[in-house]
Design an enzyme around this catalytic site. Structure first.
Site, short mmCIF file in Angstrom:
data_model
loop_
_atom_site.label_atom_id
_atom_site.label_comp_id
_atom_site.label_asym_id
_atom_site.label_seq_id
_atom_site.Cartn_x
_atom_site.Cartn_y
_atom_site.Cartn_z
N LYS A 1 0.83 -1.19 0.00
CA LYS A 1 0.00 0.00 0.00
C LYS A 1 0.89 1.27 0.00
O LYS A 1 2.10 1.17 0.23
CB LYS A 1 -0.97 -0.08 1.19
CG LYS A 1 -1.89 -1.34 1.09
CD LYS A 1 -2.88 -1.48 2.24
CE LYS A 1 -3.71 -2.75 2.10
NZ LYS A 1 -4.74 -2.88 3.16
N TYR B 1 -11.68 -3.34 -4.22
CA TYR B 1 -12.28 -3.48 -2.89
C TYR B 1 -13.80 -3.45 -2.95
O TYR B 1 -14.44 -2.96 -2.01
CB TYR B 1 -11.76 -2.37 -1.97
CG TYR B 1 -10.42 -2.68 -1.31
CD1 TYR B 1 -10.23 -3.87 -0.58
CD2 TYR B 1 -9.36 -1.80 -1.38
CE1 TYR B 1 -9.03 -4.14 0.04
CE2 TYR B 1 -8.14 -2.08 -0.75
CZ TYR B 1 -7.99 -3.25 -0.04
OH TYR B 1 -6.79 -3.54 0.58
N ASN C 1 -2.44 -0.70 7.18
CA ASN C 1 -1.80 -1.96 7.56
C ASN C 1 -0.84 -2.50 6.49
O ASN C 1 -0.52 -3.68 6.45
CB ASN C 1 -2.87 -2.99 7.93
CG ASN C 1 -3.82 -3.25 6.79
OD1 ASN C 1 -3.62 -2.74 5.69
ND2 ASN C 1 -4.84 -4.05 7.03
N HIS D 1 -1.78 -5.82 1.16
CA HIS D 1 -2.99 -6.58 0.83
C HIS D 1 -2.55 -7.92 0.28
O HIS D 1 -1.53 -8.00 -0.41
CB HIS D 1 -3.80 -5.86 -0.25
CG HIS D 1 -4.80 -6.76 -0.91
ND1 HIS D 1 -6.02 -7.02 -0.34
CD2 HIS D 1 -4.73 -7.53 -2.04
CE1 HIS D 1 -6.68 -7.90 -1.10
NE2 HIS D 1 -5.91 -8.21 -2.13
N GLU E 1 -8.11 -10.77 -8.76
CA GLU E 1 -7.25 -9.63 -8.45
C GLU E 1 -6.02 -9.57 -9.37
O GLU E 1 -5.57 -8.48 -9.73
CB GLU E 1 -6.83 -9.70 -6.97
CG GLU E 1 -8.04 -9.45 -6.05
CD GLU E 1 -7.76 -9.73 -4.58
OE1 GLU E 1 -6.62 -10.08 -4.23
OE2 GLU E 1 -8.71 -9.61 -3.77
O1 CDP Z 1 -6.71 -7.00 4.18
P1 CDP Z 1 -7.49 -8.06 4.94
O2 CDP Z 1 -7.98 -9.18 4.05
O3 CDP Z 1 -6.73 -8.54 6.14
O4 CDP Z 1 -8.76 -7.32 5.57
P2 CDP Z 1 -10.22 -7.07 4.99
O5 CDP Z 1 -11.18 -7.32 6.09
O6 CDP Z 1 -10.43 -7.78 3.69
O7 CDP Z 1 -10.24 -5.49 4.73
C1 CDP Z 1 -9.61 -4.91 3.61
C2 CDP Z 1 -8.86 -3.68 4.06
O8 CDP Z 1 -9.78 -2.70 4.55
C3 CDP Z 1 -7.91 -3.90 5.23
O9 CDP Z 1 -6.67 -4.44 4.85
C4 CDP Z 1 -7.80 -2.52 5.82
O10 CDP Z 1 -6.88 -1.70 5.11
C5 CDP Z 1 -9.22 -1.97 5.62
N1 CDP Z 1 -10.04 -2.16 6.84
C6 CDP Z 1 -10.24 -1.06 7.69
O11 CDP Z 1 -9.74 0.03 7.40
N2 CDP Z 1 -10.99 -1.21 8.83
C7 CDP Z 1 -11.56 -2.40 9.14
N3 CDP Z 1 -12.30 -2.49 10.25
C8 CDP Z 1 -11.36 -3.50 8.31
C9 CDP Z 1 -10.60 -3.35 7.16
MG MG Z 2 -9.40 -9.10 2.46
#
Ligand code: CDP
Ligand code: MG
Length: 132
Positions: free
Chosen positions: A10, A50, A113, A116, A127
């Site tokens: 990111k 997303y 974080n 991805h 993707e």
């Molecule tokens: O990236 P990952 O698959 O671990 O998480 P996700 O649940 O698929 O969410 C995608 C992205 O959205 C995350 O990597 C975060 O950058 C963001 N996110 C967030 O800002 N706040 C949350 N409560 C959950 C996700």
């Molecule tokens: Mg995810």
């Protein structure tokens, strides 16, 4: 089983010059970098990537985050690559991520974080087509 997955470093990861450190963590686990490029995605591409998150309360923050600068998109290949890469990245929230994971070491918040990674075979295929 040998498979491919998509990783995005990111914008803050690129800006903080963490590409090399992050890539070496995958390579140390015997995963192979198949393709890699720096891209400056527009909002359409970010939203498409997303799309399952569009209705989520954090979505606007996520969009803003992704517009901060270029990202690095990577195709990684290896045994059980999808799960392996997610293990190396750590849990979504850096505060919950296991010690030694990328998000534990460098992640700043649940949104910021750093990385991805695709979550299953279908997402990986989808993707990879979006970014390559
Ligand atoms: O990236 P990952 O698959 O671990 O998480 P996700 O649940 O698929 O969410 C995608 C992205 O959205 C995350 O990597 C975060 O950058 C963001 N996110 C967030 O800002 N706040 C949350 N409560 C959950 C996700
Ligand atoms: Mg995810």
């Amino acid at each position: 089983m040998k498979e491919r997955t998509l990783v995005l470093i990111k914008p803050d990861g690129v800006k903080r010059r963490l590409i090399g450190k992050i890539l070496s963590m995958y390579e140390e686990k015997d995963l192979e970098i198949i393709q890699l490029k720096i891209v400056d995605p527009d909002l359409n591409l970010i939203d498409f990537h997303y799309k399952e998150h569009i209705t989520k309360p954090y979505f606007k923050d996520l969009e803003r985050y992704f517009l901060e600068g270029p990202i690095c998109s990577i195709i990684i290949e290896g045994e059980d690559a999808i799960q392996q890469v997610r293990n190396i990245n750590g849990k979504t929230d850096p505060k919950e991520a296991a010690m030694g994971t990328i998000r534990y070491m460098y992640g700043e918040s649940k949104t910021r974080n750093l990385v991805h990674a695709s979550d299953c075979k279908e997402s990986a295929e989808r993707e990879i087509k979006i970014w390559f």
